[in-house]
Design a protein around this motif. Sequence first.
Motif, short mmCIF file in Angstrom:
data_model
loop_
_atom_site.label_atom_id
_atom_site.label_comp_id
_atom_site.label_asym_id
_atom_site.label_seq_id
_atom_site.Cartn_x
_atom_site.Cartn_y
_atom_site.Cartn_z
N LEU A 184 0.83 -1.21 0.00
CA LEU A 184 0.00 0.00 0.00
C LEU A 184 0.86 1.26 0.00
CD1 LEU A 184 -2.82 -0.90 2.56
CD2 LEU A 184 -3.13 -0.45 0.12
N VAL A 185 1.91 1.24 0.81
CA VAL A 185 2.80 2.41 0.90
C VAL A 185 3.48 2.65 -0.45
CG1 VAL A 185 4.92 3.30 1.94
CG2 VAL A 185 3.17 2.25 3.37
N ARG A 186 4.03 1.59 -1.04
CA ARG A 186 4.71 1.74 -2.34
C ARG A 186 3.75 2.26 -3.40
NH1 ARG A 186 6.82 -3.53 -1.57
NH2 ARG A 186 5.57 -4.20 -3.36
N THR A 187 2.53 1.74 -3.39
CA THR A 187 1.53 2.17 -4.38
C THR A 187 1.20 3.64 -4.20
OG1 THR A 187 0.57 -0.07 -4.45
CG2 THR A 187 -0.79 1.75 -5.25
N SER A 188 1.01 4.07 -2.96
CA SER A 188 0.66 5.47 -2.72
C SER A 188 1.82 6.39 -3.10
CB SER A 188 0.27 5.68 -1.25
OG SER A 188 1.40 5.57 -0.39
N GLN A 189 3.05 5.96 -2.83
CA GLN A 189 4.20 6.79 -3.16
C GLN A 189 4.39 6.92 -4.66
OE1 GLN A 189 7.33 4.85 -0.94
NE2 GLN A 189 7.04 6.14 0.85
N ARG A 190 4.26 5.81 -5.38
CA ARG A 190 4.47 5.84 -6.83
C ARG A 190 3.41 6.67 -7.53
NH1 ARG A 190 5.72 -0.65 -7.43
NH2 ARG A 190 7.88 -0.58 -6.67
#
Length: 221
Positions: free
Chosen positions: A169-175
């Motif tokens: 979730l974190v990686r998706t939100s950052q990208r």
Amino acid sequence: MDQVKFGGELISRLMDHLCERLQGCRGVGLSLWPDGALLRAVGVAKELDQAQLDGREGPLVDASRDERQVTGKIGDLDVVAVPGSWGDGGPVVLTVYLDHPPRGEDLKAIEEIEPLVATAAAVVEFCAGEVLKTDQMVRMVQHRRYIEQAKGLLMGARPCTPGDAFELLVRTSQRANVKLRDVSMALVLVASGELEDADDMTMPPQVAQDTARRLWAAVKV
């Protein structure tokens, strides 16, 4: 940990525990932005958090402004900045300083401790009548519930640990440059077709819904 009273002592003990648990941790801080208040700090966080607050820039400020988890560098240290409660005046931000890029086990440990630190800080400030109102406390709990529901959906679609689901979730939100809470809410909406307490919540923006659809399609393959 030994028994401690609820309040500032509990927050400090939780931060000490997190710092001790993370290999290569050089400091942990808790700040309120944009008020610019350093609430608690361990190790290098006392100096580095204050420098970001004074300079009005850095991972701490970015995490608060964007209301999403941010990773970055300050000197030779890697920083993880996590906004923990969302009020009208801005979030309480937990910062963790490491001597290495954050690994999965680091993010998992932060994920486990951060909600306790943020909730304790929010309640302390709420009881002091300085920062949070009752409706802000309610929104904080609602946002966290959607993040937990989104993690559960990912764990069901792609067998993985809670830490791995949170990291995704974190990686998706950052990208996508989208707030973590918006991606989580959108994922619940995409997967279930509805949101609990929808009448009391602001619907996630279209970019978050598009991001959630792509994520859900990818994990369902």
